[in-house]
Every structure is written in C-alpha cells, then in structure tokens.
Scaffold this motif. Structure first.
Motif, PDB file in Angstrom:
ATOM      1  N   LEU A   1     -17.681  36.906   9.399  1.00  0.00           N
ATOM      2  CA  LEU A   1     -17.537  36.002  10.531  1.00  0.00           C
ATOM      3  C   LEU A   1     -17.366  34.558  10.068  1.00  0.00           C
ATOM      4  N   CYS A   2     -18.041  34.156   9.013  1.00  0.00           N
ATOM      5  CA  CYS A   2     -17.938  32.775   8.519  1.00  0.00           C
ATOM      6  C   CYS A   2     -16.527  32.484   8.017  1.00  0.00           C
ATOM      7  N   GLU A   3     -16.005  33.367   7.162  1.00  0.00           N
ATOM      8  CA  GLU A   3     -14.664  33.166   6.608  1.00  0.00           C
ATOM      9  C   GLU A   3     -13.604  33.212   7.700  1.00  0.00           C
ATOM     10  N   TRP A   4     -13.787  34.140   8.649  1.00  0.00           N
ATOM     11  CA  TRP A   4     -12.796  34.260   9.719  1.00  0.00           C
ATOM     12  C   TRP A   4     -12.777  33.007  10.595  1.00  0.00           C
ATOM     13  N   VAL A   5     -13.937  32.483  10.979  1.00  0.00           N
ATOM     14  CA  VAL A   5     -13.978  31.274  11.806  1.00  0.00           C
ATOM     15  C   VAL A   5     -13.360  30.094  11.067  1.00  0.00           C
ATOM     16  N   GLN A   6     -13.620  29.993   9.763  1.00  0.00           N
ATOM     17  CA  GLN A   6     -13.048  28.903   8.982  1.00  0.00           C
ATOM     18  C   GLN A   6     -11.524  28.991   8.953  1.00  0.00           C
ATOM     19  N   THR A   7     -10.991  30.210   8.763  1.00  0.00           N
ATOM     20  CA  THR A   7      -9.543  30.383   8.687  1.00  0.00           C
ATOM     21  C   THR A   7      -8.884  30.204  10.043  1.00  0.00           C
ATOM     22  N   SER A   8      -9.436  30.851  11.064  1.00  0.00           N
ATOM     23  CA  SER A   8      -8.837  30.779  12.393  1.00  0.00           C
ATOM     24  C   SER A   8      -9.002  29.395  13.008  1.00  0.00           C
ATOM     25  N   GLY A   9     -10.169  28.774  12.802  1.00  0.00           N
ATOM     26  CA  GLY A   9     -10.380  27.444  13.355  1.00  0.00           C
ATOM     27  C   GLY A   9      -9.509  26.394  12.709  1.00  0.00           C
ATOM     28  N   ALA A  10      -9.143  26.586  11.410  1.00  0.00           N
ATOM     29  CA  ALA A  10      -8.312  25.602  10.718  1.00  0.00           C
ATOM     30  C   ALA A  10      -6.933  25.477  11.362  1.00  0.00           C
ATOM     31  N   GLU A  11      -6.456  26.531  12.033  1.00  0.00           N
ATOM     32  CA  GLU A  11      -5.152  26.470  12.688  1.00  0.00           C
ATOM     33  C   GLU A  11      -5.134  25.488  13.852  1.00  0.00           C
ATOM     34  N   TRP A  12      -6.308  25.113  14.349  1.00  0.00           N
ATOM     35  CA  TRP A  12      -6.392  24.186  15.480  1.00  0.00           C
ATOM     36  C   TRP A  12      -6.582  22.736  15.041  1.00  0.00           C
TER      37      TRP A  12
ATOM     38  N   GLN B   1     -12.076  13.071  25.161  1.00  0.00           N
ATOM     39  CA  GLN B   1     -11.050  12.662  24.201  1.00  0.00           C
ATOM     40  C   GLN B   1     -11.044  11.146  24.115  1.00  0.00           C
ATOM     41  N   PRO B   2     -11.413  10.553  22.989  1.00  0.00           N
ATOM     42  CA  PRO B   2     -11.868  11.212  21.753  1.00  0.00           C
ATOM     43  C   PRO B   2     -13.230  11.879  21.938  1.00  0.00           C
ATOM     44  N   GLY B   3     -13.457  12.900  21.144  1.00  0.00           N
ATOM     45  CA  GLY B   3     -14.702  13.641  21.269  1.00  0.00           C
ATOM     46  C   GLY B   3     -14.933  14.514  20.052  1.00  0.00           C
ATOM     47  N   ARG B   4     -15.732  15.537  20.262  1.00  0.00           N
ATOM     48  CA  ARG B   4     -16.123  16.394  19.157  1.00  0.00           C
ATOM     49  C   ARG B   4     -16.291  17.828  19.648  1.00  0.00           C
ATOM     50  N   ILE B   5     -15.792  18.777  18.845  1.00  0.00           N
ATOM     51  CA  ILE B   5     -15.980  20.202  19.099  1.00  0.00           C
ATOM     52  C   ILE B   5     -16.699  20.783  17.885  1.00  0.00           C
ATOM     53  N   LYS B   6     -17.756  21.529  18.129  1.00  0.00           N
ATOM     54  CA  LYS B   6     -18.568  22.074  17.054  1.00  0.00           C
ATOM     55  C   LYS B   6     -18.529  23.591  17.101  1.00  0.00           C
ATOM     56  N   LEU B   7     -18.172  24.200  15.965  1.00  0.00           N
ATOM     57  CA  LEU B   7     -18.202  25.653  15.813  1.00  0.00           C
ATOM     58  C   LEU B   7     -19.425  26.002  14.973  1.00  0.00           C
ATOM     59  N   ASN B   8     -20.253  26.892  15.501  1.00  0.00           N
ATOM     60  CA  ASN B   8     -21.509  27.244  14.832  1.00  0.00           C
ATOM     61  C   ASN B   8     -21.577  28.764  14.674  1.00  0.00           C
ATOM     62  N   VAL B   9     -21.800  29.218  13.440  1.00  0.00           N
ATOM     63  CA  VAL B   9     -21.933  30.653  13.144  1.00  0.00           C
ATOM     64  C   VAL B   9     -23.402  30.947  12.892  1.00  0.00           C
ATOM     65  N   GLY B  10     -23.989  31.851  13.684  1.00  0.00           N
ATOM     66  CA  GLY B  10     -25.370  32.264  13.502  1.00  0.00           C
ATOM     67  C   GLY B  10     -25.450  33.554  12.707  1.00  0.00           C
ATOM     68  N   THR B  11     -26.648  33.844  12.214  1.00  0.00           N
ATOM     69  CA  THR B  11     -26.815  34.999  11.329  1.00  0.00           C
ATOM     70  C   THR B  11     -27.655  36.119  11.921  1.00  0.00           C
ATOM     71  N   ASN B  12     -28.643  35.825  12.737  1.00  0.00           N
ATOM     72  CA  ASN B  12     -29.567  36.864  13.199  1.00  0.00           C
ATOM     73  C   ASN B  12     -29.889  36.672  14.683  1.00  0.00           C
ATOM     74  N   PRO B  13     -29.089  37.343  15.531  1.00  0.00           N
ATOM     75  CA  PRO B  13     -27.958  38.229  15.240  1.00  0.00           C
ATOM     76  C   PRO B  13     -26.695  37.443  14.936  1.00  0.00           C
ATOM     77  N   PRO B  14     -25.638  38.095  14.405  1.00  0.00           N
ATOM     78  CA  PRO B  14     -24.374  37.385  14.174  1.00  0.00           C
ATOM     79  C   PRO B  14     -23.839  36.798  15.474  1.00  0.00           C
ATOM     80  N   SER B  15     -23.481  35.514  15.441  1.00  0.00           N
ATOM     81  CA  SER B  15     -23.076  34.855  16.679  1.00  0.00           C
ATOM     82  C   SER B  15     -22.061  33.763  16.385  1.00  0.00           C
ATOM     83  N   LEU B  16     -21.280  33.439  17.391  1.00  0.00           N
ATOM     84  CA  LEU B  16     -20.318  32.348  17.341  1.00  0.00           C
ATOM     85  C   LEU B  16     -20.559  31.462  18.551  1.00  0.00           C
ATOM     86  N   THR B  17     -20.742  30.173  18.308  1.00  0.00           N
ATOM     87  CA  THR B  17     -21.010  29.207  19.374  1.00  0.00           C
ATOM     88  C   THR B  17     -19.997  28.078  19.290  1.00  0.00           C
ATOM     89  N   VAL B  18     -19.416  27.729  20.434  1.00  0.00           N
ATOM     90  CA  VAL B  18     -18.474  26.616  20.523  1.00  0.00           C
ATOM     91  C   VAL B  18     -19.060  25.591  21.490  1.00  0.00           C
TER      92      VAL B  18
END
Length: 340
Positions: free
Chosen positions: A186-197, A243-260
């Motif tokens: 999940l960490c590698e995937w979010v890094q790769t997919s998020g970089a496209e944005w 805008q301007p602003g900030r978007i934060k992507l957070n990967v959790g571990t227990n349980p595996p999670s993705l937060t935007v």
C-alpha cells in the motif's frame, strides 16, 4: 402432534385411575371434586407448556431466517435457504427467491447497459474533443474560439463521466472484481499513484504530502480500481479544498488504511451521508462535477471488503476520508455494507 397425543393419553390414564383404582366409598364428594380440579389444572399447565415449547421450536427457524435477511447487504441477491423451515413458510420463501432472482437479473442488465453505453460513447466523445483541439490550434475569431473551448470543456466532462461509469460497472459485485486481486504494498502504490497528481496539484498551488511507514503494508486489491479510488479522493480534495492549500495522504498499518485530508471548508453534518450517493451534489457547491466521485470510492471500497469513514465539520476543519483494509476496530464509527 405427538405432544398433544401424549397429553390426551395422560388425561385418559388419569381418568381411568380415578374411576377404577380409587375407592369411592371412602371419598367425600367434595374431595373428589377438588381432586378433579387439581388434576385438570395440572393438565392445563402441562398443555400450555407443551404448546409454548412447540410454537417456539417452530418459530426458531423463522427467526433464524429473519436474522439472515437483516444481516444481508443491499447487493446480496442470493436465494434464501429453505432448510429447517416450517412447511407452511416454504412457498413464501420460494416466491421470494424467485423475486430476488428476477430483481438481480434486472440490476445486472441495467448495469451492463450503463457500462456498454459508456464504452460506446468514448469513441465519438474522443473524436469531438480532438476536433475541438484542432480548431483551437488555429487562428479563430473570438466568438468561435469561445464556442470551441466550450465544446472541449463539455467533451472533457463527458469523457470523465464515461470513465467513471465504466469504473462503477467494473467495481460491481456481480463482475467479481476480487478475481483480479493481487498482493500489493500500500505504501509503494500510494507513492506511485499519488505522484501522477503532482503536476495538477502544483498547477492549483496545492501541496501534496505523503505520510507512510518505511516498511511494506500489504493488502490484496485490484490496482486499477485503487488508482480510481485514490484519483477520485484527490480530485475531490482539489475541487473542494482550499487553493492554495494542502492535501495529505496518510497510510496506516494496523489495520492497513488510506486517509486523504484537505483543508477546505468541509462538509456540513447533514450532508456527510448523502455525499456518497451517486449524482448527489451539495446545493451550496459552486464547483462543477458529476457527483460520482465519492460514490465510486464507496463502490470500490465495497468491492475490496473495506470500510470507510468521513470526518468533517465540526470534528475536523476540512475533510478527512479514510478507507480501511480489511477491517474496523470497535468504536471507530466506520461504515460498511456486509457481504455474505
């Protein structure tokens, strides 16, 4: 019926004992009366107990069937089991199963039509977009250029809508998206997919941050569907965040999670459930869109057996959307459609 026959047999036996084994000469009439009354009271109590136990035993399977129906998700159209149910209930269950079968076929046909229609519209819309781009590449009068830009904007929006409808069809449970699941970090995937944005976020003067552990967080998922899930979450944050602003992507571990998370104005409390409905847009929204972004997030989360949680005003200043793979923790106030 066996219990009732046993009660009748007991009643006949008691009557025979009273009439053949007791010496009536030593019994007073009043004594005999009270003996009969007590015997009948005991018999009625025993009869009531047998009836109650019999009714409860007969309704146990009905209650089990009711629990099974209440725990089903709205997408589960599997037939109900007719085993261990009273004979009188079997015709009702069979007719209900027939209704579920016809309803499931109708829903599948409807979703198949939507997917096919969206797929067929991609070619003419792509041609329309190309024609408008070729027109804009030339020197045009101002009024013609405005119309060409409007055609291009509409075609872009229709192409995006078609892509979203195709994603909805792909995430449909009847399409069995779990058959294409693979083990991903999940960490590698979010890094790769998020970089496209990153180009889009920089153009909007929005900072895109990633917070993730240094070690892998493994999940079983469909990478294409997850790309759409993250893309819709980031696109939603770009549209409605500051805008301007900030978007934060957070990967959790227990349980595996993705937060935007975004730092926008947030979502009012009375709309936080409705924003996941297809084609719903807030009456106060001034940003264009189809209203399918969060509906797609919900369907993809369902396809992965995941839970989701939206936090906004007044608990959080902006909007925080979490997708948890695969399970919740008690008290986390997560939402999920259970599947069987």
């Amino acid at each position: 019926m066996p219990a009732i026959l046993l009660l009748v047999l007991l009643d006949v036996s008691a009557t025979w004992v009273l009439t053949h084994k007791l010496d009536m000469d030593v019994w007073m009439l009043e004594d005999f009366f009270w003996l009969v009354v007590i015997a009948q009271i005991l018999l009625l109590i025993l009869f009531a107990w047998v009836v109650v136990r019999g009714v409860r035993a007969g309704l146990r399977s009905v209650n089990h069937l009711a629990d099974e129906i209440s725990q089903r998700s709205i997408d589960d159209m599997q037939p109900l089991s007719v085993t261990r149910v009273p004979t009188e209930i079997e015709p009702l269950i069979r007719h209900t199963n027939d209704l579920l079968k016809r309803l499931d076929a109708s829903i599948i046909a409807q979703r198949r039509f939507v997917g096919h229609a969206a797929h067929q519209l991609r070619t003419p819309l792509a041609g329309l977009k190309l024609e408008s781009e070729l027109m804009l590449a030339r020197t045009l009068p101002d009024d013609v250029r405005v119309r060409a830009e409007r055609i291009k904007a509409v075609s872009d929006r229709m192409i995006r809508l078609g892509q979203q409808l195709l994603v909805l069809a792909r995430a449909d449970p009847s399409a069995r998206p779990q058959d294409s699941f693979v083990r991903i970090d999940l960490c590698e995937w979010v890094q790769t997919s998020g970089a496209e944005w990153i180009p889009q976020t920089r153009a909007a003067q929005v900072e895109l941050d990633l917070v993730a552990p240094d070690y892998p967080v493994w999940i079983d998922a469909d990478p294409l569907l997850l790309d759409e899930l993250l893309g819709n979450l980031i696109d939603n944050a770009l549209r409605y965040g500051s805008q301007p602003g900030r978007i934060k992507l957070n990967v959790g571990t227990n349980p595996p999670s993705l937060t935007v998370e975004d730092d926008g104005p947030g979502i009012p409390d009375d709309e936080q459930e409705r924003v996941f409905d297809a084609f719903y847009r807030s009456p106060e929204s001034k940003v264009g869109g189809s209203g399918l972004g969060l509906a797609i997030v919900r369907e993809i989360a369902n396809a992965h057996g995941a839970w989701w949680k939206l936090t906004s005003r007044p608990d959080y200043a902006g909007t925080r959307i979490s997708v948890i793979f695969p399970g919740p923790r008690k008290g986390a106030q997560l939402t999920r459609h259970e599947r069987i």
